[in-house]
Design a protein around this motif. Structure first.
Motif, PDB file in Angstrom:
ATOM      1  N   VAL A 107       0.997  -1.235  -0.178  1.00 50.72           N
ATOM      2  CA  VAL A 107      -0.106  -0.175  -0.453  1.00 50.72           C
ATOM      3  C   VAL A 107       1.201   1.432   0.044  1.00 50.72           C
ATOM      4  O   VAL A 107       0.988   2.427  -0.112  1.00 50.72           O
ATOM      5  N   LEU A 108       2.273   1.528   0.934  1.00 55.36           N
ATOM      6  CA  LEU A 108       2.753   2.418   0.615  1.00 55.36           C
ATOM      7  C   LEU A 108       3.655   2.575  -0.284  1.00 55.36           C
ATOM      8  O   LEU A 108       3.453   3.805  -1.077  1.00 55.36           O
ATOM      9  N   LEU A 109       4.181   1.704  -0.556  1.00 54.08           N
ATOM     10  CA  LEU A 109       4.754   1.227  -1.689  1.00 54.08           C
ATOM     11  C   LEU A 109       3.713   2.124  -3.205  1.00 54.08           C
ATOM     12  O   LEU A 109       4.002   3.280  -4.508  1.00 54.08           O
ATOM     13  N   ARG A 110       2.300   1.913  -3.103  1.00 51.99           N
ATOM     14  CA  ARG A 110       1.391   1.403  -4.578  1.00 51.99           C
ATOM     15  C   ARG A 110       1.162   3.766  -4.008  1.00 51.99           C
ATOM     16  O   ARG A 110       1.293   3.974  -5.240  1.00 51.99           O
ATOM     17  N   ARG A 111       1.023   3.785  -2.858  1.00 47.01           N
ATOM     18  CA  ARG A 111       0.445   5.240  -2.568  1.00 47.01           C
ATOM     19  C   ARG A 111       1.759   6.680  -3.257  1.00 47.01           C
ATOM     20  O   ARG A 111       2.140   7.357  -3.248  1.00 47.01           O
ATOM     21  N   LEU A 112       3.097   5.933  -2.872  1.00 44.75           N
ATOM     22  CA  LEU A 112       4.376   6.747  -2.914  1.00 44.75           C
ATOM     23  C   LEU A 112       4.593   6.707  -5.029  1.00 44.75           C
ATOM     24  O   LEU A 112       5.027   8.093  -5.137  1.00 44.75           O
ATOM     25  N   GLY A 113       3.847   5.689  -4.818  1.00 47.20           N
ATOM     26  CA  GLY A 113       4.366   6.081  -7.017  1.00 47.20           C
ATOM     27  C   GLY A 113       3.378   6.981  -7.005  1.00 47.20           C
ATOM     28  O   GLY A 113       3.263   7.691  -8.011  1.00 47.20           O
ATOM     29  N   ARG A 114       2.042   7.161  -7.366  1.00 51.13           N
ATOM     30  CA  ARG A 114       1.154   7.838  -7.044  1.00 51.13           C
ATOM     31  C   ARG A 114       1.261   9.018  -7.174  1.00 51.13           C
ATOM     32  O   ARG A 114       0.754   9.785  -7.990  1.00 51.13           O
ATOM     33  N   ARG A 115       2.432   9.412  -5.904  1.00 52.51           N
ATOM     34  CA  ARG A 115       2.273  10.887  -5.463  1.00 52.51           C
ATOM     35  C   ARG A 115       3.369  11.212  -6.538  1.00 52.51           C
ATOM     36  O   ARG A 115       3.363  12.381  -6.970  1.00 52.51           O
ATOM     37  N   ARG A 116       4.350  10.069  -6.797  1.00 52.56           N
ATOM     38  CA  ARG A 116       5.220  10.780  -7.567  1.00 52.56           C
ATOM     39  C   ARG A 116       4.805  10.891  -9.564  1.00 52.56           C
ATOM     40  O   ARG A 116       5.830  11.790 -10.250  1.00 52.56           O
ATOM     41  N   SER A 117       3.909  10.067  -9.718  1.00 47.72           N
ATOM     42  CA  SER A 117       3.976  10.134 -10.796  1.00 47.72           C
ATOM     43  C   SER A 117       2.338  11.413 -11.064  1.00 47.72           C
ATOM     44  O   SER A 117       2.410  11.848 -12.320  1.00 47.72           O
ATOM     45  N   ASP A 118       2.078  11.610 -10.034  1.00 45.05           N
ATOM     46  CA  ASP A 118       1.233  12.880  -9.765  1.00 45.05           C
ATOM     47  C   ASP A 118       2.332  14.550 -10.176  1.00 45.05           C
ATOM     48  O   ASP A 118       1.566  15.159 -10.590  1.00 45.05           O
ATOM     49  N   GLU A 119       3.383  14.127  -9.123  1.00 42.21           N
ATOM     50  CA  GLU A 119       4.256  15.176  -9.253  1.00 42.21           C
ATOM     51  C   GLU A 119       4.884  15.544 -10.537  1.00 42.21           C
ATOM     52  O   GLU A 119       5.066  16.910 -10.809  1.00 42.21           O
ATOM     53  N   GLY A 120       4.850  14.089 -11.281  1.00 38.43           N
ATOM     54  CA  GLY A 120       5.777  13.894 -12.300  1.00 38.43           C
ATOM     55  C   GLY A 120       4.624  14.645 -13.536  1.00 38.43           C
ATOM     56  O   GLY A 120       5.030  15.861 -14.659  1.00 38.43           O
ATOM     57  N   GLU A 121       3.492  14.807 -12.952  1.00 35.85           N
ATOM     58  CA  GLU A 121       2.370  14.384 -14.315  1.00 35.85           C
ATOM     59  C   GLU A 121       1.653  16.840 -14.005  1.00 35.85           C
ATOM     60  O   GLU A 121       2.159  17.505 -15.258  1.00 35.85           O
ATOM     61  N   ALA A 122       2.308  17.250 -13.374  1.00 35.48           N
ATOM     62  CA  ALA A 122       1.983  18.184 -12.697  1.00 35.48           C
ATOM     63  C   ALA A 122       3.353  19.738 -13.132  1.00 35.48           C
ATOM     64  O   ALA A 122       2.836  20.752 -13.989  1.00 35.48           O
ATOM     65  N   ALA A 123       4.884  19.118 -12.891  1.00 33.57           N
ATOM     66  CA  ALA A 123       5.654  19.665 -13.595  1.00 33.57           C
ATOM     67  C   ALA A 123       5.717  20.041 -15.067  1.00 33.57           C
ATOM     68  O   ALA A 123       5.250  19.982 -15.820  1.00 33.57           O
TER      69      ALA A 123
END
Length: 143
Positions: free
Chosen positions: A127-143
């Motif tokens: 669960v933690l890896l999945r949430r951290l992975g989503r957060r990184r992908s959300d940050e990558g899309e925002a940039a």
């Protein structure tokens, strides 16, 4: 008045067995140590690894419950009879179940004690890896 007398008589009848249980003396080796210091050290080491079934959070060495006293007596008596600590532990586990031991062996009944924490850690890690992975992908899309 007659009802009160009958009520007191009934109370006395039901209270008698409870009072009789309290009158039993403790087992001889419940509070008396073995004279041989090496044998007593073995007994103490074993007693620290056995759980009091009444207290549940104390070893039989630390508990003042009558049942723990009986178990201490059994440990000391069996050591004096020449049994090995592991034989005594096996006898107590056979008699009281796996719960009596602070370090249960893996068996048909105890495997969940060992498997569930590992599965829980794997689930939380996933669960933690999945949430951290989503957060990184959300940050990558925002940039």
């Amino acid at each position: 008045m007659r009802v009160l007398a009958m009520l007191l008589a009934a109370l006395a009848v039901f209270a008698a067995p409870a009072m009789a249980q309290q009158a039993m003396p403790p087992a001889p080796y419940a509070y008396t140590q073995i004279e041989d210091p090496a044998l007593e050290a073995e007994a103490r080491d074993l007693m620290l690894t056995l759980r009091c079934l009444k207290c549940q959070s104390q070893s039989i060495a630390d508990s003042d419950a009558p049942m723990a006293g009986d178990m201490r007596h059994q440990v000391r008596t069996r050591l004096l009879a020449g049994q090995e600590p592991e034989e005594i532990r096996a006898w107590l586990v056979d008699r009281y179940g796996d719960y009596v031991s602070y370090s249960p062996k893996v068996s048909e009944t105890t495997w969940p004690l060992f498997a569930i924490p590992v599965l829980l850690l794997l689930f939380v890690g996933g669960v933690l890896l999945r949430r951290l992975g989503r957060r990184r992908s959300d940050e990558g899309e925002a940039a």
